[in-house]
Enzyme design. Structure first.
Site, PDB file in Angstrom:
ATOM      1  CG  ASP A   1       1.695  -9.335  11.254  1.00  0.00           C
ATOM      2  OD1 ASP A   1       1.151 -10.449  11.243  1.00  0.00           O
ATOM      3  OD2 ASP A   1       2.032  -8.744  12.302  1.00  0.00           O
ATOM      4  CG  LEU A   2      -3.361  -5.766  11.486  1.00  0.00           C
ATOM      5  CD1 LEU A   2      -4.779  -5.793  12.051  1.00  0.00           C
ATOM      6  CD2 LEU A   2      -3.146  -4.523  10.631  1.00  0.00           C
TER       7      LEU A   2
ATOM      8  CG  ASP B   1      -2.295 -10.025  13.214  1.00  0.00           C
ATOM      9  OD1 ASP B   1      -1.849 -11.137  12.838  1.00  0.00           O
ATOM     10  OD2 ASP B   1      -1.663  -9.267  13.969  1.00  0.00           O
TER      11      ASP B   1
END
Length: 241
Positions: free
Chosen positions: A81-82, A124
């Protein structure tokens, strides 16, 4: 007499030539038709199994992949996950956000080999599946991904930066449930975020008490979504990955 024979011979030769030309036309048209069908099926398969923003495999491809390979090889999952992506997407718009996602996807592809598959499973969030994994190599890969993701990005004149949080789960017994493995990797990813972000966490290293605190509604919905998609797409014609 000889003139009639020559005429018949000429007529037969002409008819044979016409048949050859007709066959050639028929086979050419058939070839064009089959090629168009193949191209159309390829495009449909691409739309069904490929994420349009990044070019990576999507959730449908993830379920199909698991149907093919589960139980055959040991498997590790990296849930990525960004960190900070939403702020960039809100500040600069979806076009810049999509370009940033594509750049991150290129970093994922740069470090992968034949035993690894990369998927964008939404927003994301990305998923890497590693077949025949070695636990030390998985950790090294996670560290390399964190360095790659945290590189500076120049997009439309904007200098942007994000980091990643990675959760790792594994299936060493060669038998496992995708829903459970993804849930465990998601739990580990949120643990990494809580510990400061830009790092990875291994699910098996998290205590049971800590793990239970991350069993949120979001994770339950994620598991439900995976199970639903698995049931739907198991009935469809599979496409090779």
């Amino acid at each position: 007499m000889g003139g009639d024979m020559n005429l018949n011979l000429a007529q037969n030769s002409y008819m044979l030539l016409c048949l050859l030309i007709l066959n050639l036309i028929v086979w050419t048209c058939l070839g064009i038709f089959l090629r168009s069908v193949f191209v159309e099926r390829t495009m449909l398969r691409k739309l069904a199994y490929q994420d349009p923003v990044t070019g990576l495999f999507n959730r449908n491809a993830l379920n199909h992949f698991w149907q093919q390979y589960k139980g055959k090889e040991s498997t590790a999952i990296l849930y990525i996950d960004l960190d900070g992506f939403k702020a960039i997407n809100d500040a600069y718009g979806h076009k810049v956000g999509d370009m940033l996602l594509r750049e991150v996807s290129l970093h994922l592809l740069q470090v992968m080999n034949a035993n690894q598959k990369a998927f964008r499973i939404g927003g994301d969030e990305f998923l890497l599946i590693i077949k025949n994994f070695d636990s030390d190599q998985v950790k090294i890969l996670a560290q390399l991904l964190l360095r790659k993701i945290s590189s500076a990005y120049s997009i439309h004149g904007h200098r942007l930066s994000v980091t990643g949080s990675i959760g790792i789960s594994s299936n060493p017994s060669q038998k496992g449930d995708l829903q459970i493995l993804v849930k465990e990797a998601d739990v580990a990813m949120y643990y990494a975020k809580r510990m400061g972000r830009n790092r990875y966490a291994v699910y098996s290293k998290i205590s049971r008490k800590q793990s239970s605190s991350y069993n949120t509604t979001r994770i339950k919905n994620l598991a439900k979504d995976i199970r639903k998609r698995h049931n739907v797409h198991a009935k469809k014609q599979p496409a090779p990955l």
